[in-house]
Design a protein around this motif. Structure first.
Motif, PDB file in Angstrom:
ATOM      1  N   SER A   1      26.263  36.224  31.719  1.00  0.00           N
ATOM      2  CA  SER A   1      26.059  36.529  33.377  1.00  0.00           C
ATOM      3  C   SER A   1      24.859  35.336  33.616  1.00  0.00           C
ATOM      4  O   SER A   1      24.327  34.771  34.856  1.00  0.00           O
TER       5      SER A   1
ATOM      6  N   VAL B   1      29.583  33.284  35.935  1.00  0.00           N
ATOM      7  CA  VAL B   1      30.193  34.863  37.105  1.00  0.00           C
ATOM      8  C   VAL B   1      30.199  35.902  35.700  1.00  0.00           C
ATOM      9  O   VAL B   1      31.292  35.865  35.715  1.00  0.00           O
TER      10      VAL B   1
ATOM     11  N   MET C   1      28.068  41.199  36.508  1.00  0.00           N
ATOM     12  CA  MET C   1      27.204  40.586  38.099  1.00  0.00           C
ATOM     13  C   MET C   1      28.058  40.438  39.197  1.00  0.00           C
ATOM     14  O   MET C   1      27.993  41.239  40.267  1.00  0.00           O
ATOM     15  N   HIS C   2      28.934  40.062  38.898  1.00  0.00           N
ATOM     16  CA  HIS C   2      30.262  39.983  40.911  1.00  0.00           C
ATOM     17  C   HIS C   2      30.534  41.298  41.555  1.00  0.00           C
ATOM     18  O   HIS C   2      30.583  41.615  42.792  1.00  0.00           O
TER      19      HIS C   2
ATOM     20  N   ASN D   1      24.801  37.797  44.724  1.00  0.00           N
ATOM     21  CA  ASN D   1      25.819  37.944  43.757  1.00  0.00           C
ATOM     22  C   ASN D   1      27.383  36.939  44.836  1.00  0.00           C
ATOM     23  O   ASN D   1      28.350  37.731  44.188  1.00  0.00           O
TER      24      ASN D   1
ATOM     25  N   SER E   1      26.727  31.492  37.341  1.00  0.00           N
ATOM     26  CA  SER E   1      25.658  32.209  38.356  1.00  0.00           C
ATOM     27  C   SER E   1      24.055  31.293  38.631  1.00  0.00           C
ATOM     28  O   SER E   1      23.741  32.101  38.927  1.00  0.00           O
TER      29      SER E   1
ATOM     30  N   PHE F   1      20.590  36.516  43.472  1.00  0.00           N
ATOM     31  CA  PHE F   1      21.004  37.668  42.719  1.00  0.00           C
ATOM     32  C   PHE F   1      20.828  39.075  42.052  1.00  0.00           C
ATOM     33  O   PHE F   1      19.588  39.329  42.243  1.00  0.00           O
TER      34      PHE F   1
END
Length: 283
Positions: A200, A204, A208-209, A223, A229, A238
């Motif tokens: 990350s 991405v 994270m997503h 995000n 990212s 973020f």
């Protein structure tokens, strides 16, 4: 890189289709082997709805593709755009850096910025809601976009092509990477948390997503990235959350049966606006 860009300048439609279908098939298989969440659902039925929207996305982009080519040809012929400025200011720049910057900038305009604006403008959010109503996020969710949203995103990509001054090879490279990375970061796959964390910092990652698909604010508004990212980190959007505590969907459309009905999904943008009702960041 010259060879790669040359290939993408004239990539056959069959190869682009193979990237799309191959990506879905690959991550679909991995989801069976190492799922992040063991959903209690009929995977094929769930995929049917999302594949319908995948097909409408393909149709929209196919019909409008000539505009991307025209915009690219115009920008290159007129030495217009960020990449042209970079080429003039840094003539010694490696083609690798040139391509990376081009893809990253298209990722910003075509993905991050489009996504961010969709969350900020109620009219656009209504179209984007179709994507967020999926309560079983997996690799097929990647292209679960209302046809209207596909047009909206295309407009942002078209503007990005002009502003960036992107040649055709970089556009096609970007779109191919965008498809695969979107399938990857939506995939219902379990990755060691430390590995996902390090991924990350560059791209991405799935964990994270997935935070973006948590059903309540403020996580829904974080995000936004698709490939890199860096944009979420630069613009301070973020966020992290333990993937085991995520609840997929959106609080304003909690009915799972409604969210699995194609007719209901197509009508969402034209329903009465439902503002978010839950703002508890601890959920």
């Amino acid at each position: 890189m010259d060879t790669i860009l040359s290939y993408f300048e004239s990539i056959p439609s069959s190869h682009r289709s193979a990237i799309l279908v191959g990506g879905i098939a690959f991550f679909w298989l991995i989801e069976y082997i190492i799922p992040l969440i063991r959903f209690n659902y009929k995977k094929v039925n769930h995929a049917g709805i999302n594949i319908f929207f995948t097909l409408t996305t393909i149709v929209v982009n196919f019909v409008l593709a000539f505009l991307l080519l025209k915009a690219s040809d115009w920008a290159v012929a007129n030495n217009f755009g960020i990449l042209e400025w970079i080429k003039l200011q840094f003539p010694e720049l490696s083609i690798w850096w040139y391509a990376l910057i081009g893809v990253a900038l298209l990722d910003f305009f075509g993905a991050w910025l489009a996504h961010y604006v969709e969350h900020r403008v109620p009219f656009l959010w209504r179209f984007h809601l179709v994507h967020h109503t999926d309560t079983h996020v997996d690799t097929t969710t990647a292209n679960r976009h209302h046809p209207g949203e596909s047009v909206i995103r295309f407009i942002f990509t078209l503007a990005g092509v002009v502003i960036v001054g992107a040649p055709v090879g970089i556009i096609m490279l970007y779109q191919s990477m965008s498809v695969v990375l979107s399938q990857f970061n939506h995939a219902n796959i379990s990755i060691p948390k430390n590995v996902d964390k390090w991924l990350s910092y560059i791209i991405v990652s799935p964990n994270m997503h997935k935070v973006h698909h948590h059903h309540v604010l403020p996580y829904t508004d974080t995000n936004y990235g698709n490939i890199f990212s860096i944009w979420d980190r630069i613009f301070q959007t973020f966020a992290t959350k333990d993937p085991e505590t995520l609840v997929y969907g959106v609080d304003t459309y909690p009915d799972a049966s409604e969210n699995a009905n194609l007719k209901s999904l197509l009508k969402i943008p034209f329903n009465k606006y439902r503002p978010p009702t839950t703002l508890n960041s601890d959920e």
